[in-house]
Design a protein around this motif. Sequence first.
Motif, short mmCIF file in Angstrom:
data_model
loop_
_atom_site.label_atom_id
_atom_site.label_comp_id
_atom_site.label_asym_id
_atom_site.label_seq_id
_atom_site.Cartn_x
_atom_site.Cartn_y
_atom_site.Cartn_z
N LEU A 123 4.39 -1.77 -12.68
CA LEU A 123 4.56 -1.31 -11.66
C LEU A 123 4.36 -2.56 -10.66
CD1 LEU A 123 2.44 2.12 -11.53
CD2 LEU A 123 4.88 1.79 -10.98
N ASN A 124 3.44 -3.41 -11.10
CA ASN A 124 3.37 -4.57 -10.32
C ASN A 124 4.63 -5.41 -10.31
OD1 ASN A 124 0.85 -5.02 -9.03
ND2 ASN A 124 0.17 -4.56 -10.72
N GLU A 125 5.56 -5.73 -11.32
CA GLU A 125 6.70 -6.36 -11.27
C GLU A 125 7.71 -5.46 -10.52
OE1 GLU A 125 7.70 -6.51 -15.63
OE2 GLU A 125 6.15 -7.78 -16.13
N ALA A 126 7.71 -4.12 -10.63
CA ALA A 126 8.48 -3.63 -9.74
C ALA A 126 8.39 -3.75 -8.33
CB ALA A 126 8.60 -1.75 -10.52
N PHE A 127 7.25 -3.70 -7.89
CA PHE A 127 7.16 -3.87 -6.45
C PHE A 127 7.36 -5.19 -6.14
CE2 PHE A 127 4.31 -5.92 -3.33
CZ PHE A 127 4.96 -5.15 -2.22
N ASN A 128 7.23 -6.36 -6.99
CA ASN A 128 7.54 -7.54 -6.50
C ASN A 128 9.00 -7.77 -6.44
OD1 ASN A 128 4.87 -8.74 -6.59
ND2 ASN A 128 4.90 -9.04 -8.33
N GLN B 233 0.80 -1.22 -0.07
CA GLN B 233 0.08 0.03 0.04
C GLN B 233 0.79 1.16 0.08
OE1 GLN B 233 -3.73 0.38 0.19
NE2 GLN B 233 -3.05 2.41 -0.55
N ILE B 234 1.89 1.40 0.73
CA ILE B 234 2.78 2.38 1.16
C ILE B 234 3.54 2.63 -0.26
CG2 ILE B 234 4.62 3.37 2.17
CD1 ILE B 234 3.67 2.00 4.64
N TRP B 235 3.98 1.37 -0.78
CA TRP B 235 4.94 1.63 -2.00
C TRP B 235 4.37 2.11 -3.46
CZ3 TRP B 235 5.39 -0.01 -7.21
CH2 TRP B 235 6.75 0.12 -7.61
N PHE B 236 2.93 1.65 -3.50
CA PHE B 236 2.00 2.07 -4.71
C PHE B 236 1.45 3.52 -4.28
CE2 PHE B 236 1.87 -2.05 -6.03
CZ PHE B 236 1.92 -1.94 -7.55
N ASN B 237 1.32 3.86 -3.14
CA ASN B 237 1.14 5.49 -2.75
C ASN B 237 2.45 6.32 -3.02
OD1 ASN B 237 -1.27 4.89 -1.67
ND2 ASN B 237 -0.69 4.77 0.39
N ILE B 238 3.46 5.84 -2.85
CA ILE B 238 4.62 6.68 -3.09
C ILE B 238 4.90 6.67 -4.82
CG2 ILE B 238 7.14 6.80 -2.79
CD1 ILE B 238 6.86 5.60 -0.07
N ALA B 239 4.72 5.57 -5.24
CA ALA B 239 4.73 5.63 -7.03
C ALA B 239 3.79 6.93 -7.35
CB ALA B 239 4.49 4.29 -7.43
N ASN B 240 2.48 6.74 -6.63
CA ASN B 240 1.41 7.48 -7.08
C ASN B 240 1.80 9.29 -6.93
OD1 ASN B 240 -1.24 8.48 -7.85
ND2 ASN B 240 -1.80 8.78 -5.78
N PHE B 241 2.62 9.36 -5.79
CA PHE B 241 3.26 10.68 -5.61
C PHE B 241 3.97 10.87 -6.83
CE2 PHE B 241 6.66 13.16 -3.69
CZ PHE B 241 5.97 14.23 -3.28
N LYS B 242 5.04 10.21 -6.90
CA LYS B 242 6.06 10.52 -7.81
C LYS B 242 5.63 10.59 -9.35
CE LYS B 242 9.91 8.45 -5.38
NZ LYS B 242 10.76 9.76 -4.96
N LEU B 243 4.48 10.19 -9.43
CA LEU B 243 3.69 10.14 -10.88
C LEU B 243 2.95 11.28 -11.07
CD1 LEU B 243 3.02 6.36 -11.45
CD2 LEU B 243 4.80 7.97 -12.87
N ASN B 244 2.38 11.79 -9.97
CA ASN B 244 1.61 12.68 -10.05
C ASN B 244 1.97 14.24 -9.42
OD1 ASN B 244 -1.18 11.49 -11.28
ND2 ASN B 244 -0.43 10.31 -9.63
N GLN B 245 2.87 14.20 -8.64
CA GLN B 245 3.30 15.40 -7.76
C GLN B 245 4.74 15.54 -8.27
OE1 GLN B 245 -0.16 16.12 -6.35
NE2 GLN B 245 1.52 17.43 -5.66
#
Length: 211
Positions: free
Chosen positions: A198-203, A107-119
């Motif tokens: 992104l899922n591959e990167a998280f894994n 959850q945290i990892w994808f949230n951070i990805a969202n931050f970097k992609l949108n902010q």
Amino acid sequence: MNIHFVNIFIYICRRKQVSMAIRQKCDKKRVALLNATLHLVNNQGFHDAPMSKIAKMAEMSPATIYIYFENKQDLINQLYLEIKSLFSVFAFKNYCEATCVKESFKQIWFNIANFKLNQIEEANFLSQCDNTPIIDEEIKREGLKHLQPLLDLWERGIQEEIIKPISPYLLYAFTIYPLAFLTNKQFKSSCDLTEGKLNEAFNLAWDSIKL
């Protein structure tokens, strides 16, 4: 009610309204200065973002800056803390400590990805701060507090023998830091970060730190 007290009440209300209006105006000026600094540092670098340019972009006199900030270093430090606070809001959205370690980290990892992609501007500024000594060390330590839930999660993972017992710096380097590289490639059209990638990167990130 005594007319004298009515007049006092009206006077107090008006004073509060004036005070609130002044505060809102001041807040807008402070935000304008922070936004101007963010844009200039990202596009021209720390040393090519003098107070005069910051003031001009914020549409105010250079002297006004010193009403809100002691100097340029204080302005940069405060901008860093503001963005760290925003980062924390993104990073720990919908995070629940009761969830298992892997799902919590996901959850945290994808949230951070969202931050970097949108902010984008904010993420770029934080990357500069990670790679250059423009932020005072004391301020960096204060900014680190915004990552505390993640550090606590990693510690829980280590205690439960789910995550490798290594330094949080290494954990960050192998899991979170690569996101900056990937999102940078996305912006340069070198890599399309689809949901699958992104899922591959998280894994890969999880595999690098799990026991």
